[in-house]
Design an enzyme around this catalytic site. Sequence first.
Site, PDB file in Angstrom:
ATOM      1  N   GLU A   1       0.882  -1.047   0.059  1.00 25.20           N
ATOM      2  CA  GLU A   1       0.048   0.022   0.045  1.00 25.20           C
ATOM      3  C   GLU A   1       0.785   1.230  -0.036  1.00 25.20           C
ATOM      4  OE1 GLU A   1      -1.616   1.903   3.431  1.00 25.20           O
ATOM      5  OE2 GLU A   1      -1.318   0.158   4.552  1.00 25.20           O
TER       6      GLU A   1
ATOM      7  N   LYS B   1      -4.491  -1.738  14.382  1.00 19.22           N
ATOM      8  CA  LYS B   1      -3.440  -0.818  15.091  1.00 19.22           C
ATOM      9  C   LYS B   1      -3.905  -0.466  16.474  1.00 19.22           C
ATOM     10  CE  LYS B   1      -3.707   2.143  11.657  1.00 19.22           C
ATOM     11  NZ  LYS B   1      -3.610   1.214  10.137  1.00 19.22           N
TER      12      LYS B   1
HETATM   13  N1  PSU Z   1      -0.565   0.290   8.837  1.00 25.55           N
HETATM   14  C1  PSU Z   1       0.468   1.439   9.203  1.00 25.55           C
HETATM   15  N2  PSU Z   1       0.597   2.570   9.009  1.00 25.55           N
HETATM   16  C2  PSU Z   1      -0.588   3.235   8.137  1.00 25.55           C
HETATM   17  C3  PSU Z   1      -1.640   2.275   7.942  1.00 25.55           C
HETATM   18  C4  PSU Z   1      -1.679   0.998   7.918  1.00 25.55           C
HETATM   19  O1  PSU Z   1       1.529   0.831   9.809  1.00 25.55           O
HETATM   20  O2  PSU Z   1      -0.651   4.477   8.015  1.00 25.55           O
HETATM   21  C5  PSU Z   1      -3.021   2.963   7.198  1.00 25.55           C
HETATM   22  C6  PSU Z   1      -3.551   2.022   6.148  1.00 25.55           C
HETATM   23  O3  PSU Z   1      -3.405   2.249   4.988  1.00 25.55           O
HETATM   24  C7  PSU Z   1      -4.958   1.618   6.763  1.00 25.55           C
HETATM   25  C8  PSU Z   1      -5.308   3.028   7.369  1.00 25.55           C
HETATM   26  O4  PSU Z   1      -6.023   1.313   5.751  1.00 25.55           O
HETATM   27  O5  PSU Z   1      -4.114   3.397   7.836  1.00 25.55           O
HETATM   28  C9  PSU Z   1      -6.611   3.100   8.003  1.00 25.55           C
HETATM   29  O6  PSU Z   1      -7.169   4.218   7.994  1.00 25.55           O
HETATM   30  P1  PSU Z   1      -8.377   4.501   8.414  1.00 25.55           P
HETATM   31  O7  PSU Z   1      -8.222   4.214   9.982  1.00 25.55           O
HETATM   32  O8  PSU Z   1      -8.882   6.220   8.241  1.00 25.55           O
HETATM   33  O9  PSU Z   1      -9.566   3.817   7.627  1.00 25.55           O
END
Ligand code: PSU
Length: 315
Positions: free
Chosen positions: A26, A160
């Site tokens: 990604e 996370k």
């Molecule tokens: N994993 C990481 N760092 C990130 C992300 C994932 O170590 O920045 C990103 C991914 O792209 C994931 C996003 O889809 O954070 C989630 O964002 P949200 O909570 O707004 O859906």
Amino acid sequence: MTDFAIRYGEHVTRARRDGRPLVALESTIISHGLPHPDNLRVAREIEQTVRDNGAVPATIGMIGGELVVGLDDDQIQHLALAEGVAKLSVRDLAVAAARRADGATTVAATSAVAAAAEIGVFATGGLGGVHREASVTFDESADLGTLARTPIVVVCAGVKSILDVGATLERLETLGVAVAGYGTKRFPGFFITDGGFDIDWQLDSPDQVADVIRARADQGVGAGALIVANPLPTDEQLDPALHDRTLAEGLELLAKEHITGKAVTPFLLSHFHESTEGQSLAVNVRIILRNSALAARIAVASTAAPAPLGFAAPA
Ligand code: PSU
Ligand code: MN
């Protein structure tokens, strides 16, 4: 540009022609998840790690409205360093293309595009999920709903730790997303080894993951993702006490500064990176590199198996 179809990087086209294993990567993690200028270095290290483990990296993102599978080094550099790179979830892809935007793809968008490109394995850091306070804010990452309908293996260190991990596991169950721990039956907590919850399944090798891919293709039942949750060794995790303190501060700041929506995750990650003086950043980088190595080994194992595109939808 004549149309909005997916563009393939040359290395991806070549890999496909030669029947080599591919790993999707990604770009949100590059543009929005890691600070400049470390992000560019890390993006390159991620790709190199995939190569070192026998597979070909396909970093996904949008350049001037072109949805690219297999960004080249200049394009990765652009998404790492340019101002105003949009954070693209699945719903944004067509609008952003029509508007000729530069954009980084989240886990949701990357998995959807990778599956459309028939790439079966994807490595990231930690998934999005259900935010703490979600009962009030309704903030649940689009990652979850997308994984429910996307046939791909996602290698991550769980979700996370800024999220409500228990609620996220409940939602994954409801949505029918398969979850297996790699070498463990405890669900990892991203920055920390143990996210605090048991899971039902454990897989111990790339071959075992490849068996699951094959079983699902043979059965033809169920279309969702398989999450391979790969924990950091305990001696590599962020100190749990430091983690909890930093998170509590971050959540307070979030409320005080009225940060909402797609800005929440990047805000909390950068709060961690700043207030731990780079300790969380080093941990985050280790997470991504470990996951990239494992994803590559899974891609190699599943290419060696009889059904290389095991997760492709049945004809
Ligand atoms: N994993 C990481 N760092 C990130 C992300 C994932 O170590 O920045 C990103 C991914 O792209 C994931 C996003 O889809 O954070 C989630 O964002 P949200 O909570 O707004 O859906
Ligand atoms: Mn959100």
